[in-house]
Scaffold this active site. Structure first.
Site: not given
Ligand code: PNS
Length: 163
Positions: A18, A42, A92, A130
């Site tokens: 990150h 998650k 990745r 993570s």
């Molecule tokens: O990389 P990660 O940890 O999977 O990040 C996930 C993240 C924060 C990008 C995603 O969960 C998110 O955008 N959450 C906010 C809710 C949202 O907008 N959902 C629709 C996205 S298509």
């Protein structure tokens, strides 16, 4: 015009992978907002949003144009509200692609004025996540190669306390 980028994620906890993406994004944009998703769907995070924020603060103290915030709603709404032009994500491997592609398309539909920008991860961070860090720490393994040194003890302590 100030070019603002949002770098969203769970950061549960923040890893060297990150930090590499955040650092590189800070060179490409005038301002980078590291945006912590309180609950990214998650399951229950291992660290509270405030704990994650403090850890990111500790590892980005030297990056003048990086700020940190917590996301409670939709990413696209946040990006619109702050006037960001980009959502920066690290890729990745091919396995990341399908999920990230879906998110990028959905976010573009919700807010067309921002682009999702993918930075390829540094090769040494290819395998890093993570959850891998947490698993290794949970079984008492050495996580010093995976997380910034300044938050190493913090992570160990908090993992013990929060479990
Ligand atoms: O990389 P990660 O940890 O999977 O990040 C996930 C993240 C924060 C990008 C995603 O969960 C998110 O955008 N959450 C906010 C809710 C949202 O907008 N959902 C629709 C996205 S298509």
């Amino acid at each position: 015009m100030r070019r603002i980028a949002v770098c969203p994620g769970s950061f549960d906890p923040v890893t060297l992978g990150h930090l590499d993406i955040i650092t590189r994004a800070s060179k490409l944009f005038d301002k980078v907002i590291v945006l912590i998703s309180r609950n990214a769907g998650k399951g229950k995070p291992s660290f509270t949003a405030t704990e994650r924020m403090l850890m990111i603060e500790a590892v980005t103290y030297n990056l003048d144009n990086v700020v940190i915030d917590i996301l409670d709603g939709l990413l696209a709404d946040y990006v619109r509200d702050v006037g960001a032009i980009a959502i920066v994500k690290g890729l990745r491997a091919v396995s990341d692609f399908e999920y990230e592609f879906q998110m990028a398309l959905a976010n573009k539909k919700l807010y067309a004025d921002a682009e999702t920008v993918f930075l390829t991860t540094a090769s040494e961070n290819m395998y890093l996540s993570s959850s891998v860090v947490k698993q290794i720490a949970y079984f008492g393994g050495d996580i010093s190669h995976f997380v910034p040194e300044v938050i190493l003890d913090d992570i160990k302590q908090r993992l013990i306390r929060n479990n």
